[in-house]
Write a protein that holds these residues in place. Structure first.
Motif, PDB file in Angstrom:
ATOM      1  N   ALA A  38     -50.775  -3.904 -30.517  1.00 40.38           N
ATOM      2  CA  ALA A  38     -52.166  -3.454 -30.472  1.00 40.38           C
ATOM      3  C   ALA A  38     -52.975  -4.281 -29.475  1.00 40.38           C
ATOM      4  N   VAL A  39     -52.753  -5.591 -29.457  1.00 39.79           N
ATOM      5  CA  VAL A  39     -53.463  -6.459 -28.513  1.00 39.79           C
ATOM      6  C   VAL A  39     -53.021  -6.151 -27.087  1.00 39.79           C
ATOM      7  N   TRP A  40     -51.731  -5.902 -26.916  1.00 36.62           N
ATOM      8  CA  TRP A  40     -51.215  -5.571 -25.588  1.00 36.62           C
ATOM      9  C   TRP A  40     -51.860  -4.292 -25.056  1.00 36.62           C
ATOM     10  N   GLN A  41     -52.047  -3.315 -25.897  1.00 37.54           N
ATOM     11  CA  GLN A  41     -52.698  -2.080 -25.464  1.00 37.54           C
ATOM     12  C   GLN A  41     -54.109  -2.357 -24.962  1.00 37.54           C
ATOM     13  N   ARG A  42     -54.818  -3.240 -25.615  1.00 35.28           N
ATOM     14  CA  ARG A  42     -56.184  -3.584 -25.196  1.00 35.28           C
ATOM     15  C   ARG A  42     -56.192  -4.304 -23.859  1.00 35.28           C
ATOM     16  N   ILE A  43     -55.243  -5.207 -23.661  1.00 33.65           N
ATOM     17  CA  ILE A  43     -55.216  -6.031 -22.452  1.00 33.65           C
ATOM     18  C   ILE A  43     -54.693  -5.260 -21.244  1.00 33.65           C
ATOM     19  N   SER A  44     -53.693  -4.421 -21.454  1.00 35.61           N
ATOM     20  CA  SER A  44     -52.991  -3.795 -20.330  1.00 35.61           C
ATOM     21  C   SER A  44     -53.646  -2.519 -19.811  1.00 35.61           C
ATOM     22  N   ALA A  45     -54.577  -1.947 -20.550  1.00 36.89           N
ATOM     23  CA  ALA A  45     -55.238  -0.718 -20.085  1.00 36.89           C
ATOM     24  C   ALA A  45     -55.997  -0.997 -18.787  1.00 36.89           C
ATOM     25  N   PRO A  46     -56.059  -0.024 -17.870  1.00 37.03           N
ATOM     26  CA  PRO A  46     -56.793  -0.228 -16.617  1.00 37.03           C
ATOM     27  C   PRO A  46     -58.248  -0.622 -16.877  1.00 37.03           C
ATOM     28  N   CYS A  47     -58.707  -1.618 -16.177  1.00 36.93           N
ATOM     29  CA  CYS A  47     -60.091  -2.120 -16.308  1.00 36.93           C
ATOM     30  C   CYS A  47     -60.437  -2.524 -17.748  1.00 36.93           C
ATOM     31  N   SER A  85     -46.383  -6.143 -16.978  1.00 41.30           N
ATOM     32  CA  SER A  85     -45.041  -6.046 -17.542  1.00 41.30           C
ATOM     33  C   SER A  85     -45.102  -5.750 -19.035  1.00 41.30           C
ATOM     34  N   ALA A  86     -44.762  -4.521 -19.400  1.00 40.19           N
ATOM     35  CA  ALA A  86     -44.749  -4.145 -20.818  1.00 40.19           C
ATOM     36  C   ALA A  86     -43.642  -4.900 -21.557  1.00 40.19           C
ATOM     37  N   ALA A  87     -42.525  -5.152 -20.868  1.00 43.77           N
ATOM     38  CA  ALA A  87     -41.404  -5.855 -21.507  1.00 43.77           C
ATOM     39  C   ALA A  87     -41.799  -7.270 -21.924  1.00 43.77           C
ATOM     40  N   ASP A  88     -42.563  -7.947 -21.063  1.00 51.63           N
ATOM     41  CA  ASP A  88     -42.986  -9.323 -21.361  1.00 51.63           C
ATOM     42  C   ASP A  88     -44.396  -9.388 -21.932  1.00 51.63           C
ATOM     43  N   MET A  89     -45.068  -8.218 -22.019  1.00 53.02           N
ATOM     44  CA  MET A  89     -46.465  -8.146 -22.446  1.00 53.02           C
ATOM     45  C   MET A  89     -47.312  -9.152 -21.655  1.00 53.02           C
ATOM     46  N   THR A  90     -47.233  -9.028 -20.336  1.00 50.43           N
ATOM     47  CA  THR A  90     -47.904  -9.959 -19.434  1.00 50.43           C
ATOM     48  C   THR A  90     -48.635  -9.210 -18.329  1.00 50.43           C
ATOM     49  N   VAL A  91     -49.852  -9.647 -18.048  1.00 49.18           N
ATOM     50  CA  VAL A  91     -50.616  -9.165 -16.892  1.00 49.18           C
ATOM     51  C   VAL A  91     -50.841 -10.355 -15.976  1.00 49.18           C
ATOM     52  N   VAL A 106     -64.901 -20.817  -7.160  1.00 47.82           N
ATOM     53  CA  VAL A 106     -63.527 -21.122  -6.753  1.00 47.82           C
ATOM     54  C   VAL A 106     -63.269 -20.501  -5.383  1.00 47.82           C
ATOM     55  N   SER A 107     -62.287 -21.057  -4.668  1.00 42.81           N
ATOM     56  CA  SER A 107     -61.903 -20.490  -3.382  1.00 42.81           C
ATOM     57  C   SER A 107     -60.699 -19.565  -3.530  1.00 42.81           C
ATOM     58  N   SER A 108     -59.923 -19.778  -4.580  1.00 39.55           N
ATOM     59  CA  SER A 108     -58.788 -18.898  -4.897  1.00 39.55           C
ATOM     60  C   SER A 108     -58.439 -19.088  -6.369  1.00 39.55           C
ATOM     61  N   LEU A 109     -57.824 -18.050  -6.951  1.00 38.25           N
ATOM     62  CA  LEU A 109     -57.444 -18.136  -8.363  1.00 38.25           C
ATOM     63  C   LEU A 109     -56.321 -17.156  -8.645  1.00 38.25           C
ATOM     64  N   ASN A 110     -55.293 -17.648  -9.335  1.00 39.10           N
ATOM     65  CA  ASN A 110     -54.211 -16.813  -9.862  1.00 39.10           C
ATOM     66  C   ASN A 110     -54.182 -16.994 -11.367  1.00 39.10           C
ATOM     67  N   GLY A 111     -54.059 -15.890 -12.091  1.00 44.09           N
ATOM     68  CA  GLY A 111     -54.067 -15.986 -13.546  1.00 44.09           C
ATOM     69  C   GLY A 111     -53.017 -15.116 -14.198  1.00 44.09           C
ATOM     70  N   LYS A 112     -52.770 -15.407 -15.458  1.00 44.36           N
ATOM     71  CA  LYS A 112     -51.790 -14.638 -16.236  1.00 44.36           C
ATOM     72  C   LYS A 112     -52.249 -14.589 -17.689  1.00 44.36           C
ATOM     73  N   ILE A 113     -52.195 -13.391 -18.264  1.00 42.66           N
ATOM     74  CA  ILE A 113     -52.498 -13.215 -19.687  1.00 42.66           C
ATOM     75  C   ILE A 113     -51.230 -12.681 -20.351  1.00 42.66           C
ATOM     76  N   LYS A 114     -50.786 -13.389 -21.392  1.00 42.64           N
ATOM     77  CA  LYS A 114     -49.534 -13.014 -22.052  1.00 42.64           C
ATOM     78  C   LYS A 114     -49.761 -12.883 -23.555  1.00 42.64           C
ATOM     79  N   VAL A 115     -49.179 -11.836 -24.127  1.00 39.63           N
ATOM     80  CA  VAL A 115     -49.260 -11.605 -25.576  1.00 39.63           C
ATOM     81  C   VAL A 115     -47.892 -11.904 -26.182  1.00 39.63           C
ATOM     82  N   VAL A 116     -47.900 -12.676 -27.256  1.00 36.98           N
ATOM     83  CA  VAL A 116     -46.659 -13.042 -27.950  1.00 36.98           C
ATOM     84  C   VAL A 116     -46.803 -12.690 -29.422  1.00 36.98           C
TER      85      VAL A 116
END
Length: 198
Positions: A38-47, A85-91, A106-116
């Protein structure tokens, strides 16, 4: 000879103390009382960010991989989605274009959100790696490492709290509703010569 050694010593000392930006990091996590799916659905939806992040008021899909995010202060960020990645539940994402320092310093930023999965609940882990806004030596106030870390920490923590509380961003919901109605009615308006929802 003494002056030469003194000059070299001073030069080396100056190089030790004067340096450009150092990599900064934010690593935060939170437990959410919902299933990982359920959390993955919230995070992975476009925008999706506009739906649950309290600092975000709107999100516009610029392309399949780019999203323009509007913050509460009216400033905007262009976010590039690198992987969903739906398999890893990661954006995985990064900020692109010219970053407005009033949005994030910031001048640059890379991020990752993962559901476990955590039993019947979910754990959300949000990591970010970034550099301060000012990339030279001696940054002005508001563009230093501390300002960058404070702003990114706040953005990440507020977002995680929004997920935990099951937040629904009313402004984003209204905007999304309007966009859906406009998309449905635009062909009709065009046929009768109206420029509504242009």
């Amino acid at each position: 000879m003494k002056w030469s050694l003194f000059g070299i010593t001073m030069l080396l000392s100056a190089n030790v103390w004067a340096h450009g930006p150092t990599p900064q990091k934010t690593d935060e996590s939170i437990q959410v009382n919902a299933t990982a799916e359920a959390v993955w659905q919230r995070i992975s939806a476009p925008c999706a960010l506009a739906q649950w992040h309290p600092q975000v008021t709107d999100c516009e899909a610029v392309s399949d991989k780019q999203q323009k995010i509007t913050l509460k202060n009216g400033k905007q960020l262009l976010q590039e989605i690198d992987e969903v990645s739906a398999a890893d539940m990661t954006v995985a994402y990064r900020l692109s274009g010219d970053i407005d320092l009033e949005a994030l310093p910031v001048s640059s930023l890379n991020g990752k959100i993962k559901v476990v999965a955590d039993g019947s609940n979910a754990k959300v882990v949000w990591t970010a790696r970034y550099y301060r806004a000012f990339t030279g030596n001696e940054p002005p106030a508001g563009q230093d490492d501390e300002s960058a870390k404070t702003a990114v920490d706040s953005f990440v923590k507020d977002g995680l709290q929004g997920l935990k509380e099951g937040r629904q961003n009313a402004a984003a919901n209204q905007s999304g509703w309007r966009k859906k109605v406009c998309a449905s009615l635009r062909p009709l308006f065009k046929r009768i010569g109206l420029t509504l929802c242009a």
